[in-house]
Design a protein around this motif. Structure first.
Motif, short mmCIF file in Angstrom:
data_model
loop_
_atom_site.label_atom_id
_atom_site.label_comp_id
_atom_site.label_asym_id
_atom_site.label_seq_id
_atom_site.Cartn_x
_atom_site.Cartn_y
_atom_site.Cartn_z
N LEU A 148 0.84 -1.19 0.00
CA LEU A 148 0.00 0.00 0.00
C LEU A 148 0.88 1.25 0.00
N LYS A 149 0.33 2.33 -0.54
CA LYS A 149 0.99 3.63 -0.44
C LYS A 149 0.57 4.33 0.86
N SER A 150 1.49 5.08 1.44
CA SER A 150 1.13 5.94 2.56
C SER A 150 0.43 7.18 2.02
N ASP A 151 -0.01 8.06 2.89
CA ASP A 151 -0.64 9.30 2.47
C ASP A 151 0.33 10.18 1.69
N LEU A 152 1.63 9.97 1.85
CA LEU A 152 2.64 10.74 1.14
C LEU A 152 2.93 10.17 -0.25
N GLY A 153 2.37 8.99 -0.55
CA GLY A 153 2.54 8.41 -1.87
C GLY A 153 3.66 7.40 -1.98
N ASP A 154 4.43 7.19 -0.92
CA ASP A 154 5.48 6.18 -0.96
C ASP A 154 4.91 4.82 -0.57
N ILE A 155 5.48 3.75 -1.10
CA ILE A 155 5.01 2.40 -0.78
C ILE A 155 5.69 1.96 0.51
N SER A 156 5.01 2.21 1.62
CA SER A 156 5.60 1.94 2.94
C SER A 156 4.59 1.32 3.90
N ARG A 157 3.49 0.82 3.37
CA ARG A 157 2.48 0.14 4.17
C ARG A 157 2.16 -1.21 3.54
#
Length: 224
Positions: A148-157
């Motif tokens: 998943l993407k975080s709210d910042l747009g990076d794939i960190s979830r």
């Protein structure tokens, strides 16, 4: 009809394993349900955002469901975790690393899988086994990890499900990884129907996770 996947990495490369049912015949429907839910959110822009995950769409499998946050290469901690994971650990697992569920010999493999999920990005499905010793019976489990993407747009979830088959017995239960499968997100078939618009997300700050009957619990750390 059974589905078979070949192992895509690690020392067991080439092994063919049945991944739709446990030995006892218990259905893996929570794994398939969360995978179908996540796949329905895929778009041409890539993986879904964490905020798009609506708990109402996973209501009947919340006890098996979890959210991970990447905190370092190959390392992620639980932000949300259902009651089934707490039962396997014998304690509250929020804030703990995913590797806490694995034997020391398997933790390097877990880290490698996590890095593929975040970096490629990829979907990983793991077949797990906990040995019968020290008063414990043998226990099988399966886990799926969906980026998943975080709210910042990076794939960190990661959106995941873990389900075991057998008597949990003495805890904590720790697992090895007899079989595994990793697919890049680009290999996952996009849904043919337009995806449903979802107005509320699976945000850790949402109060509905505190309502009676919910199996997921909040994590105190702030999701940036």
């Amino acid at each position: 009809m059974k589905t078979f996947f070949g192992n895509r990495f690690g020392s067991n490369s080439g092994k063919i394993v049945a991944m739709d049912r446990f030995d006892s015949g218990r259905s893996l429907s929570p794994i398939r349900q969360v995978e179908a839910y996540w796949t329905a959110l895929l778009t041409g822009d890539g993986v879904p955002k964490r905020a798009q995950i609506d708990p109402r769409g996973l209501e009947n499998i919340l006890e098996y469901t979890f959210i991970l946050e990447r905190i370092a290469p190959g390392l992620a901690r639980f932000r949300l975790a259902g009651s089934h994971l707490n039962n396997l650990a014998g304690m509250e697992v929020r804030g703990m690393p995913l590797t806490a569920f694995f034997e020391p010999s398997a933790r390097g493999q877990v880290s490698d899988v996590l890095e593929q999920v975040f970096a490629r990005p990829a979907v990983a499905e793991l077949g797990l086994a906990s040995s019968g010793r020290l008063g414990r019976t043998q226990l099988q489990a399966r886990m799926i990890l969906l980026p998943l993407k975080s709210d910042l747009g990076d794939i960190s979830r990661v959106l995941g499900v873990m389900i075991s088959d057998g008597v949990i017995g003495a805890t904590p239960r720790r697992f090895t990884i007899p079989d595994s499968m990793v697919r890049t997100v680009s290999d996952v078939q996009l849904p043919q129907q337009p995806k449903q618009q979802i107005s509320t997300g699976f945000a850790e700050k949402q109060e509905e996770f505190k309502r009676p009957g919910s199996h997921l619990r909040l994590v105190a750390s702030r999701d940036d």
